[in-house]
Enzyme design. Structure first.
Site, PDB file in Angstrom:
ATOM      1  CE  LYS A 120       8.030   1.153 -20.432  1.00 20.85           C
ATOM      2  NZ  LYS A 120       7.801   2.501 -20.040  1.00 20.85           N
ATOM      3  CD  GLU A 147      -7.626  -4.379 -23.095  1.00 24.24           C
ATOM      4  OE1 GLU A 147      -8.415  -3.506 -23.542  1.00 24.24           O
ATOM      5  OE2 GLU A 147      -7.988  -5.566 -22.577  1.00 24.24           O
ATOM      6  CB  CYS A 178      -8.413   3.732 -24.848  1.00 29.70           C
ATOM      7  SG  CYS A 178      -9.314   3.080 -23.140  1.00 29.70           S
ATOM      8  CD  GLU A 199      -6.215   6.516 -29.875  1.00 28.51           C
ATOM      9  OE1 GLU A 199      -5.099   6.159 -29.974  1.00 28.51           O
ATOM     10  OE2 GLU A 199      -7.107   6.231 -28.735  1.00 28.51           O
TER      11      GLU A 199
HETATM   12  P1  NAD Z   1       2.265   4.452 -25.860  1.00 27.76           P
HETATM   13  O1  NAD Z   1       1.989   3.528 -26.637  1.00 27.76           O
HETATM   14  O2  NAD Z   1       3.072   5.521 -26.213  1.00 27.76           O
HETATM   15  O3  NAD Z   1       2.917   3.894 -24.356  1.00 27.76           O
HETATM   16  C1  NAD Z   1       2.461   2.925 -23.375  1.00 27.76           C
HETATM   17  C2  NAD Z   1       3.583   2.306 -23.040  1.00 27.76           C
HETATM   18  O4  NAD Z   1       4.263   1.549 -24.101  1.00 27.76           O
HETATM   19  C3  NAD Z   1       4.682   3.489 -22.095  1.00 27.76           C
HETATM   20  O5  NAD Z   1       5.018   2.518 -21.096  1.00 27.76           O
HETATM   21  C4  NAD Z   1       5.900   3.168 -22.933  1.00 27.76           C
HETATM   22  O6  NAD Z   1       7.086   3.609 -22.535  1.00 27.76           O
HETATM   23  C5  NAD Z   1       5.478   1.913 -23.783  1.00 27.76           C
HETATM   24  N1  NAD Z   1       6.406   1.872 -24.883  1.00 27.76           N
HETATM   25  C6  NAD Z   1       6.822   2.781 -25.920  1.00 27.76           C
HETATM   26  N2  NAD Z   1       7.345   2.173 -26.866  1.00 27.76           N
HETATM   27  C7  NAD Z   1       7.518   0.852 -26.708  1.00 27.76           C
HETATM   28  C8  NAD Z   1       8.274  -0.155 -27.359  1.00 27.76           C
HETATM   29  N3  NAD Z   1       8.676  -0.220 -28.548  1.00 27.76           N
HETATM   30  N4  NAD Z   1       7.924  -1.469 -26.830  1.00 27.76           N
HETATM   31  C9  NAD Z   1       7.393  -1.527 -25.605  1.00 27.76           C
HETATM   32  N5  NAD Z   1       6.822  -0.581 -24.920  1.00 27.76           N
HETATM   33  C10 NAD Z   1       7.089   0.476 -25.446  1.00 27.76           C
HETATM   34  O7  NAD Z   1       0.807   5.161 -25.092  1.00 27.76           O
HETATM   35  P2  NAD Z   1       0.477   6.406 -24.218  1.00 27.76           P
HETATM   36  O8  NAD Z   1       0.728   7.582 -24.799  1.00 27.76           O
HETATM   37  O9  NAD Z   1       1.298   6.139 -22.875  1.00 27.76           O
HETATM   38  O10 NAD Z   1      -1.069   6.089 -24.006  1.00 27.76           O
HETATM   39  C11 NAD Z   1      -2.215   6.354 -24.905  1.00 27.76           C
HETATM   40  C12 NAD Z   1      -2.378   5.305 -25.602  1.00 27.76           C
HETATM   41  O11 NAD Z   1      -2.886   4.243 -25.030  1.00 27.76           O
HETATM   42  C13 NAD Z   1      -3.837   5.847 -26.588  1.00 27.76           C
HETATM   43  O12 NAD Z   1      -3.305   5.074 -27.948  1.00 27.76           O
HETATM   44  C14 NAD Z   1      -4.841   4.922 -26.028  1.00 27.76           C
HETATM   45  O13 NAD Z   1      -5.995   4.822 -26.590  1.00 27.76           O
HETATM   46  C15 NAD Z   1      -4.405   3.804 -25.334  1.00 27.76           C
HETATM   47  N6  NAD Z   1      -4.976   3.312 -24.266  1.00 27.76           N
HETATM   48  C16 NAD Z   1      -5.738   2.187 -24.570  1.00 27.76           C
HETATM   49  C17 NAD Z   1      -6.427   1.694 -23.179  1.00 27.76           C
HETATM   50  C18 NAD Z   1      -7.387   0.338 -23.334  1.00 27.76           C
HETATM   51  O14 NAD Z   1      -7.834  -0.168 -22.577  1.00 27.76           O
HETATM   52  N7  NAD Z   1      -7.694   0.148 -24.739  1.00 27.76           N
HETATM   53  C19 NAD Z   1      -6.319   2.443 -22.016  1.00 27.76           C
HETATM   54  C20 NAD Z   1      -5.524   3.407 -22.049  1.00 27.76           C
HETATM   55  C21 NAD Z   1      -4.794   4.016 -23.063  1.00 27.76           C
END
Ligand code: NAD
Length: 510
Positions: free
Chosen positions: A203, A277, A313, A413
């Protein structure tokens, strides 16, 4: 500082849509059991952050779409050939996928920029490009015939047994990806999962689905058996339906800590395996013996102000700078930010991305206010450009000084172009402040003293540390500790994440 408007190229509203049309973007579908199909539970729009125009719509898979995808994946894993294929056969199927991604890398880059506003120069050749995704598939296709177990010497004379281990696929993997590096995160999960014989339901973020739909189409055109790879699009409800599904054996999630914590709290239901991650608030330590303060300042300000404008991130958003070089550091950070160029994300001269959504823009601006209320001094930035950029989610890169490490701007963050500069006197104080964080994702050290470099790198409580620079590669692991996550992605570490160890013992006296 020169006004951001002066530096901007104009964002032609129709340009985004013209490129969309040139790329032949169609409304998104689900890919389940070897078929592209409509369905799910309604549709949603994907908006471009540079202009807030609707680019296209996607199907919201919802519970029914997720049920269908997980059922197809279960069949492919429990009854299909994929987990048991000989190494050579699995390689023979993955290798053409590598070539197909290389061949489509330019198109994939343009789709990624259409997804999230990443400047095209980074999307084409940066560390999250289509080329890197192909490299990732290439790397993991190479592991397939090297995923070996172990044998063990007889421990005592009580029995005469031969012990050995096998690494077997975990099963149905739910891969959930964020908006910021869709191409790279897709490859980091799908390539190793498939190489190990797992099946996948992926997804993507509801904010960035186009490049992933193209990558999914490459997999759809490959010789993967039906159900081995499935794509379900949708927002949090679809993500939740997938991550809590009892037909899923493992969740590999990249995203925010808040969602990561939710996933971890429900995973116990059927003891799902997890790789998480998550976010970061990483620190870079700049010592007075750094080769050149200008390079360090420009690097750190550049990570916050260019590429995805701090929405990465691993970005070190806390610069811990020795007090003796503080003024010089701020001077060169200011110099760097003059080179920031907003505007058309498809213009190769554009350096920086807009903030992904209006909601996230509000959040970034709220932290600019919070920092000032907490008593930090805003040296520059934090305002929204007007003119032709007013329709998009742009915010000029900001630098705070006089920051205390316990302030919210230094602890939370933000995910935007804000760099906090925190002074230190002693190495031990810098290490203490770097580790005084809920997060532990990456880190940086700027010094020419080799002993100091290793001493500090070992003392920092993070998943990775860059000495005088930072870069990730397909064959080296990355990941976080504390609130930054669980597990590692990259190289052999991911093979461990996507396999279970089975011990088989043979009675040599029977
Ligand atoms: P997000 O957590 O809002 O969304 C990530 C994914 O999770 C999306 O596909 C979203 O639809 C899904 N999602 C949302 N609610 C959910 C739930 N209850 N259950 C399951 N899935 C759900 O994050 P974002 O805004 O897309 O990305 C930014 C975040 O990601 C930042 O915190 C960043 O640091 C982190 N990030 C981490 C890495 C890493 O490698 N550590 C890499 C990229 C981004």
């Amino acid at each position: 500082m020169k006004g951001v408007e002066d530096m901007a190229t104009l964002v032609g509203k129709s340009r985004i849509l013209a490129i969309r049309d040139r790329l032949g973007v169609k409304p998104g579908q689900l890919y389940i059991d070897g078929q592209w199909r409509d369905g799910g539970e309604g549709r949603y729009d994907q908006i471009h952050p540079a202009t807030n125009e609707v680019v296209t719509s996607f199907a919201e898979a919802g519970r029914s779409g997720v049920d269908a995808a997980v059922a197809a994946a279960r069949r492919a894993f429990d009854e299909g050939p994929w987990p048991h294929l000989a190494a050579r056969e699995r390689k023979r199927i993955l290798q053409p996928i590598v070539e197909a991604i290389y061949a489509a890398e330019e198109e994939i880059a343009h789709l990624q920029t259409l997804d999230n506003g990443m400047p095209i120069s980074f999307s084409l050749s940066g560390r999250v490009s289509g080329r890197v995704a192909a490299d990732m598939f290439d790397h993991y296709a190479g592991w397939i015939d090297k995923i070996t177990g172990e044998t063990f010497p007889q421990y005592s004379g009580a029995t005469n047994m031969h012990y050995m281990t096998f690494r077997e696929a975990v099963g149905v993997v739910a891969a959930i990806t964020p908006w910021n590096g869709p191409v790279m995160t897709f490859a980091m999960k799908v390539a190793p999962a498939l190489a190990c014989g797992n099946v996948v339901v992926l997804k993507p973020s509801e904010l960035a689905g186009l490049a992933i739909a193209r990558l999914a189409d490459i997999l759809a055109q490959s010789d993967l058996p039906p159900g081995v790879f499935n794509l379900v699009t949708g927002g949090p409800a679809t993500g939740e339906a997938l991550s809590t599904h009892t037909g899923v054996d493992k969740v590999s999630f990249t995203g925010s800590p808040v969602v990561g914590e939710k996933i971890m709290s429900t995973a116990g239901r059927n003891m799902k395996r997890l790789t998480l991650e998550l976010g970061g608030k990483s620190a870079a330590l700049v010592f007075p013996d750094t080769r050149d303060v200008r390079t360090a300042a420009r690097n750190l300000m550049g990570l916050c102000s260019t590429f995805l404008s701090g929405q990465v991130c691993s970005t070190p958003t806390r610069a811990l700078v020795h007090r003796s070089i503080l003024d010089e550091f701020v001077h060169y950070a200011q110099e760097q930010v003059q080179e920031v160029k907003f505007g058309d994300p498809f213009d190769p001269a554009t350096t920086s991305a807009p903030i992904i959504s209006k909601r996230q823009l509000e959040r970034v601006l709220s932290y600019v206010a919070i920092g000032q209320e907490e008593g930090a001094r805003l040296v520059f930035g934090g305002d929204q450009p007007g003119g032709d950029l007013a329709g998009g989610n742009w915010v000029s890169p900001a630098l705070f000084v006089d920051v205390d490490n316990r302030m919210r701007i230094a602890q939370e963050e933000i995910f935007g172009p804000i760099l906090c500069v925190i002074p230190f006197e002693e190495e031990s104080d810098a290490i203490h402040m770097a580790n005084d964080s809920d997060y532990g994702l990456s880190g940086g050290i700027y010094t020419t003293d080799l002993s100091r470099a290793f001493r500090v790198a070992k003392a920092m409580r993070t998943g990775s540390v860059g000495i005088n620079g930072y870069s990730v590669m397909p064959n080296s692991p990355a990941g976080g500790i504390k609130r930054s996550g669980l597990g590692r992605e990259g190289g052999w570490a991911t093979i461990e994440e996507f396999t279970e160890i089975k011990t088989v013992m043979l009675n040599l006296d029977a």
